[in-house]
Scaffold this motif. Sequence first.
Motif, PDB file in Angstrom:
ATOM      1  N   GLU A 173       0.506  -1.265   0.335  1.00 58.47           N
ATOM      2  CA  GLU A 173       0.171   0.426  -0.082  1.00 58.47           C
ATOM      3  C   GLU A 173       1.164   1.261  -0.076  1.00 58.47           C
ATOM      4  N   TYR A 174       1.971   1.148   0.481  1.00 58.46           N
ATOM      5  CA  TYR A 174       2.767   2.835   0.859  1.00 58.46           C
ATOM      6  C   TYR A 174       4.351   2.690   0.443  1.00 58.46           C
ATOM      7  N   GLY A 175       4.425   1.434  -0.468  1.00 57.42           N
ATOM      8  CA  GLY A 175       5.452   1.027  -1.177  1.00 57.42           C
ATOM      9  C   GLY A 175       7.044   0.895  -0.285  1.00 57.42           C
ATOM     10  N   ASN A 176       7.641   0.004  -0.618  1.00 63.26           N
ATOM     11  CA  ASN A 176       9.150  -0.576  -0.485  1.00 63.26           C
ATOM     12  C   ASN A 176      10.375   0.365  -0.103  1.00 63.26           C
ATOM     13  N   PRO A 177      10.877   1.504   0.770  1.00 61.86           N
ATOM     14  CA  PRO A 177      11.766   2.278   0.641  1.00 61.86           C
ATOM     15  C   PRO A 177      12.832   1.950   0.623  1.00 61.86           C
ATOM     16  N   ASP A 178      13.480   2.558  -0.771  1.00 59.44           N
ATOM     17  CA  ASP A 178      15.017   2.095  -1.666  1.00 59.44           C
ATOM     18  C   ASP A 178      16.183   2.641  -0.848  1.00 59.44           C
ATOM     19  N   THR A 179      15.929   4.015  -0.174  1.00 60.30           N
ATOM     20  CA  THR A 179      16.924   4.445   0.473  1.00 60.30           C
ATOM     21  C   THR A 179      16.710   4.788   2.044  1.00 60.30           C
ATOM     22  N   PRO A 180      17.928   4.670   2.932  1.00 67.36           N
ATOM     23  CA  PRO A 180      17.068   5.291   4.265  1.00 67.36           C
ATOM     24  C   PRO A 180      16.301   7.034   4.454  1.00 67.36           C
ATOM     25  N   GLU A 181      16.847   7.973   2.946  1.00 63.53           N
ATOM     26  CA  GLU A 181      15.954   8.796   3.032  1.00 63.53           C
ATOM     27  C   GLU A 181      14.562   8.643   2.729  1.00 63.53           C
ATOM     28  N   ASP A 182      13.951   7.494   2.098  1.00 59.32           N
ATOM     29  CA  ASP A 182      13.017   7.429   1.624  1.00 59.32           C
ATOM     30  C   ASP A 182      11.814   7.534   3.044  1.00 59.32           C
ATOM     31  N   LEU A 183      12.432   6.586   4.193  1.00 53.74           N
ATOM     32  CA  LEU A 183      11.959   6.506   6.057  1.00 53.74           C
ATOM     33  C   LEU A 183      11.169   8.317   6.072  1.00 53.74           C
ATOM     34  N   LYS A 184      10.986   9.039   5.572  1.00 54.81           N
ATOM     35  CA  LYS A 184      10.469   9.943   6.184  1.00 54.81           C
ATOM     36  C   LYS A 184       8.608  10.515   5.535  1.00 54.81           C
ATOM     37  N   ASP A 185       9.296   9.250   4.226  1.00 50.74           N
ATOM     38  CA  ASP A 185       7.325   9.367   4.022  1.00 50.74           C
ATOM     39  C   ASP A 185       6.571   7.655   4.714  1.00 50.74           C
ATOM     40  N   LEU A 209      15.968   8.120  13.333  1.00 53.47           N
ATOM     41  CA  LEU A 209      15.271   9.422  13.279  1.00 53.47           C
ATOM     42  C   LEU A 209      15.660  10.423  12.886  1.00 53.47           C
ATOM     43  N   THR A 210      17.606  10.446  12.405  1.00 56.25           N
ATOM     44  CA  THR A 210      17.768  11.339  11.856  1.00 56.25           C
ATOM     45  C   THR A 210      17.521  11.925  10.494  1.00 56.25           C
ATOM     46  N   TYR A 211      16.573  10.575   9.548  1.00 59.01           N
ATOM     47  CA  TYR A 211      15.711  10.940   8.375  1.00 59.01           C
ATOM     48  C   TYR A 211      14.921  11.965   8.364  1.00 59.01           C
ATOM     49  N   ASN A 212      14.698  12.604   9.110  1.00 57.70           N
ATOM     50  CA  ASN A 212      12.993  13.568   8.996  1.00 57.70           C
ATOM     51  C   ASN A 212      12.005  12.435   8.895  1.00 57.70           C
ATOM     52  N   VAL A 213      11.515  11.071   9.533  1.00 53.80           N
ATOM     53  CA  VAL A 213      10.829  10.594   9.767  1.00 53.80           C
ATOM     54  C   VAL A 213       9.410  11.753  10.132  1.00 53.80           C
ATOM     55  N   ARG A 214       8.806  10.890   8.994  1.00 56.15           N
ATOM     56  CA  ARG A 214       7.088  12.289   9.172  1.00 56.15           C
ATOM     57  C   ARG A 214       6.287  11.935  10.474  1.00 56.15           C
ATOM     58  N   SER A 215       6.268  10.616  10.385  1.00 58.80           N
ATOM     59  CA  SER A 215       4.846  10.717  11.481  1.00 58.80           C
ATOM     60  C   SER A 215       6.097   9.314  11.942  1.00 58.80           C
ATOM     61  N   LEU A 216       5.134   9.103  13.807  1.00 57.31           N
ATOM     62  CA  LEU A 216       6.603   8.181  14.804  1.00 57.31           C
ATOM     63  C   LEU A 216       5.312   7.864  15.859  1.00 57.31           C
ATOM     64  N   LEU A 217       5.206   6.389  15.809  1.00 60.01           N
ATOM     65  CA  LEU A 217       5.010   5.898  17.395  1.00 60.01           C
ATOM     66  C   LEU A 217       5.900   5.380  17.946  1.00 60.01           C
ATOM     67  N   THR A 218       5.952   5.236  19.335  1.00 61.90           N
ATOM     68  CA  THR A 218       7.285   4.444  20.233  1.00 61.90           C
ATOM     69  C   THR A 218       6.018   3.775  21.005  1.00 61.90           C
TER      70      THR A 218
END
Length: 301
Positions: A173-185, A209-218
Motif C-alpha cells: 500500500e505505501y511502498g518499500n523504501p529504497d534508501t534511508p532518506e525514503d523513511l520520511k514518507d 530519526l535523523t532521516y526526518n521521519v514524517r510520523s512516529l509511534l513509540t
Amino acid sequence: MDWDKLRIFHAVADAGSLTHAGEVLHLSQSAVSRQIRALEESLNATLFHRHARGLILTEQGELLFDATRSMDQRLEAATARIRDSADEVFGELRVTTTMGFGLLWLAPRLSQLYENYPDLRIDLILKERVLDLPMREADVAIRMKEPSQADLIRKRLMSVNMRLYATQDYLNEYGNPDTPEDLKDHRLICQSTTATQVSASAIFTQQLLTYNVRSLLTVNNYFGVLQGLLSNLGIGVLPDYVTEDFPNLVRVLPEMESNDIPVFLAYPEELRHSKRIAAFRDFVTEEIIARRKRLRAEAAD
C-alpha cells in the motif's frame, strides 16, 4: 531472638496485614497480633504503624525487615541446593529476562521444556531492570549484555541485531523504501530512545530519526512494536529473533542494522550443580543451536 517470632514478623511485613499474614501462616489474627506485640516488647521498639488500611513499617521495622528478607533469601538458596541433590528435575525455577525476549522468543518455546520436565514450575520474571542473582531475586537470567555482578557463571548464547521490518500488506500500500532518506514518507514504530534498552538499540533508533521521519509511534516494549507492525501502522524496529515466528514480516532496508547485541545466560555460582538450572540451560542452548541451523539453511537457499 525467637526465630518463630521473626518468621511471623516477616510474613506480616511482607503482607502489610495481620489477617493476610495469618492466612499464609495458618494462624488466627489474634495469635499473629500476640506474637508481634511480644516481639516489640522484647526489642523495646515499635515495628509497625497501625491504621485503618493496614500496617506500615516504622524505621525500626524497616531495619528488621531488611534482615529477615536477607535471611529468607539465604534459606531459599539453601533449600534449592538441598532439593537439587536429587536426580529429578522439579520445583520452582525463577527465570528473569527482558520483556521483549521473554514474550517474543522464550515463552513460545517453553512447551518443549515442560514436556521434558513436567514437574518443573517456571516463574518468568520479565523486567528491564537487572535483578540481583547472588541475592536470589531470580535463579537464572538471560540478558542483552554481559552481567557485571560478581559470583556468576556466564554463558554467551548468541548475538542479535536490531533491524527494520514491515508487513507485505503495508509495503504493497505505501511502498518499500529504497534508501534511508525514503523513511520520511513512512511512520516509524520503535522504542523511545529514552526507554530502558541496550545502547546498540538506542543508537540505531537515533540514527533512523535523523532521516526526518514524517510520523512516529513509540512503544515502551518490542511486543507493542510488533503489534503495531502487524496492524500495518508502519515500519518498525525489532530484534531479528522476532521474525522467526512471524514470517509475514518483511525486512526493510537490509543494509541497515544495529551493532551486534550479545545475549548471555547467567546464574549464581552456588547453583552450579543445580539440575533445574542445567535443564533450563541445555534447553535454551538447544533452541539456539536449532536457530543457527535454520539461519544457515535459509542463507544456503
